[in-house]
Write an enzyme that holds these catalytic residues in place. Sequence first.
Site, PDB file in Angstrom:
ATOM      1  N   ALA A   1       0.835  -1.205   0.000  1.00 50.65           N
ATOM      2  CA  ALA A   1       0.000   0.000   0.000  1.00 50.65           C
ATOM      3  C   ALA A   1       0.866   1.248   0.000  1.00 50.65           C
ATOM      4  O   ALA A   1       2.071   1.211   0.210  1.00 50.65           O
ATOM      5  CB  ALA A   1      -0.918  -0.024   1.211  1.00 50.65           C
ATOM      6  N   LYS A   2       0.189   2.325  -0.256  1.00 47.71           N
ATOM      7  CA  LYS A   2       0.816   3.631  -0.322  1.00 47.71           C
ATOM      8  C   LYS A   2       1.608   3.970   0.933  1.00 47.71           C
ATOM      9  O   LYS A   2       2.616   4.637   0.894  1.00 47.71           O
ATOM     10  CB  LYS A   2      -0.310   4.660  -0.439  1.00 47.71           C
ATOM     11  CG  LYS A   2      -0.183   5.591  -1.601  1.00 47.71           C
ATOM     12  CD  LYS A   2      -1.354   6.535  -1.573  1.00 47.71           C
ATOM     13  CE  LYS A   2      -1.528   7.152  -2.931  1.00 47.71           C
ATOM     14  NZ  LYS A   2      -2.717   7.930  -3.066  1.00 47.71           N
TER      15      LYS A   2
END
Length: 280
Positions: free
Chosen positions: A250-251
């Site tokens: 994820a980011k």
Amino acid sequence: MSQEYRGRIAPSPTGFLHLGHAMTFCAAQERACAAGGKLVLRIEDIDYARCRGEFRSAIIDDLHWFGVRWDEGPDIGGPYAPYVQSERRAFYLQALHQLREAGFAYPCTCSRKDVLSAAGAPHDENEEPIYPGICRNSRRDDHATSQPNWRFHVPDGEQLEFEDVRLGTQEAIAGRDFGDFIIWRRDDVPSYQLAVVVDDAAMRVTEVVRGEDLGLSTFRQLLLYRALELAPPRFFHTPLLRDATGQRLAKRNAALTLRALRAAGKIPADLRAAALAAIH
Ligand code: GLU
């Protein structure tokens, strides 16, 4: 005469780009190149509360470092400018008007939580719950004192289908897999779904390359294309990057931002080769 290939990359300046974005953009670039077509860079910054100017310039900088090039974009212009969503409000308003006039949209005063997330693309973890349709029969006048959100009325029970270029036939049922979605927020911001359709159509995009986690959004967008009487592009959904345990990268994984990879001395060509290998 066959249509010229037009692809696009559409980052949101809500943070630094990470390897997952880079992989998708690499695929978009490769497909545009292979087709002898064009690639457009569009900055998706309608969610003013989450977007920041510093991320916008970082995106352009990081993409250059990574070796992604585009033919039209905010930094170089092009025939479909502006390429920044915050400057394209008139297009979105026109589409909202058209959907309202044609009876596809209704005002809704429910559900604060859904509403807040509507301007961002619903990547897996923030898919919204199915809206139960409470306001479906409301008219504009019912809400004259407060600004409503505007929702798109989906055709409940309709089986929807599209041919994904990578994944083959994709199916969903409107009203079961997703419900009436927001197209305009009460704080006067268009939703991601509306803005992306209006822009992809206006910029004559023929193929959308983006992460698989937006697969469900594609069905929403196909309904918008139909309601707005626009021809949809083709869709190519890329796989999501996962770590060794199968968790999605994820980011928030700061070590995988392009910034951090660059600082760690990584070579863009190696990262690009790895990215493309993961897609094929
Ligand atoms: N701005 C959206 C995002 O970053 C783009 C989604 C799309 O490619 O349609 O998630």
